[in-house]
Design a protein around this motif. Sequence first.
Motif, mmCIF file in Angstrom:
data_model
loop_
_atom_site.group_PDB
_atom_site.id
_atom_site.type_symbol
_atom_site.label_atom_id
_atom_site.label_comp_id
_atom_site.label_asym_id
_atom_site.label_seq_id
_atom_site.Cartn_x
_atom_site.Cartn_y
_atom_site.Cartn_z
ATOM 1 N N PRO A 1 0.817 -1.215 0.000
ATOM 2 C CA PRO A 1 0.000 0.000 0.000
ATOM 3 C C PRO A 1 0.855 1.270 0.000
ATOM 4 O O PRO A 1 1.952 1.293 0.583
ATOM 5 C CB PRO A 1 -0.793 -0.093 1.312
ATOM 6 N N ALA A 2 0.362 2.287 -0.641
ATOM 7 C CA ALA A 2 0.985 3.598 -0.492
ATOM 8 C C ALA A 2 0.940 3.955 0.995
ATOM 9 O O ALA A 2 0.030 3.528 1.715
ATOM 10 C CB ALA A 2 0.224 4.636 -1.310
ATOM 11 N N ASN A 3 1.928 4.693 1.451
ATOM 12 C CA ASN A 3 2.009 5.180 2.836
ATOM 13 C C ASN A 3 2.511 4.132 3.823
ATOM 14 O O ASN A 3 2.595 4.424 5.018
ATOM 15 C CB ASN A 3 0.655 5.725 3.323
ATOM 16 N N ALA A 4 2.831 2.916 3.342
ATOM 17 C CA ALA A 4 3.448 1.929 4.229
ATOM 18 C C ALA A 4 4.882 2.354 4.492
ATOM 19 O O ALA A 4 5.497 3.083 3.714
ATOM 20 C CB ALA A 4 3.408 0.544 3.595
ATOM 21 N N SER A 5 5.435 1.910 5.620
ATOM 22 C CA SER A 5 6.799 2.289 5.970
ATOM 23 C C SER A 5 7.535 1.073 6.519
ATOM 24 O O SER A 5 6.998 -0.035 6.552
ATOM 25 C CB SER A 5 6.792 3.424 7.007
ATOM 26 N N GLY A 6 8.767 1.273 6.951
ATOM 27 C CA GLY A 6 9.538 0.183 7.504
ATOM 28 C C GLY A 6 10.087 -0.737 6.428
ATOM 29 O O GLY A 6 9.847 -0.551 5.230
#
Length: 267
Positions: free
Chosen positions: A76-81
Amino acid sequence: MSNSSPRTGRNAARRAATERLREERARAERSAKIRRRTIVGAASAAVLALAAGVAFAVGGSSGSGDAAANGPLVVPANASGADGTVITYGKADAPHTLEIYEDFRCPYCEQLETTNGKTIQQLADAGTYKIEYHLATFLDKGLGGKGSRTALAAAGAALNEGVDKFKQFHDVLYANQPDERNDGFADTGRLLDLAGQVPGLKTDAFVKAVQDGTYAPWANQVDKAFDKSGVTGTPTVRLDGTKLEVFGNGAPVSPEQFTAMVKKVTG
């Protein structure tokens, strides 16, 4: 004028007290049953881990029998890590980091969120810390079904719409968590109904992603990352690496106690 005698009143009060005790005992037995199931799932996973040389968290990865879960990985867009398996909420330059490890089917996570969720968010919004969500699906294996993973995949679709949309959907899921014996989150129709409580979330893209299971492979990746974290139960909350004891005497701490723990760590 009442025809009730003092003895009748005492008997009624006694019956009411007995009924309250019965209800309290039923709730306690239900809680104990959940904990026993989780412990059994953890023990089974540990045996498998030793045999296969693989590290498992509580219950291990749930795996997937759905075709969607075996499809192409879409982050997904906006996922991090690492590998996009973390969801970060709050100000990027916040001086501290609060890690929250949860499973959408976990009833103890629901207790934490409904008791302290508002305070947890307020402290993030104030810039005290940013929140990193690490989500799991191990209860699907412990309890049977696929509600944890299906809810996580839907949360991925919400994250694709925006971090704020994810956070609102996350809160709605916990506010409407089904009984642990009812795999209610496995029903995408139910998840879409709940998504209607988040203003602006139900775009055509979101609905299609939930119905198609677009983020089911991502949900599996997120669960694998949880397995590697070393966390042995949910909810687990850590602030700058220090574990916060968010439960005491079988119940979540109060918002005031949670805030005091945060202040103790952050100084």
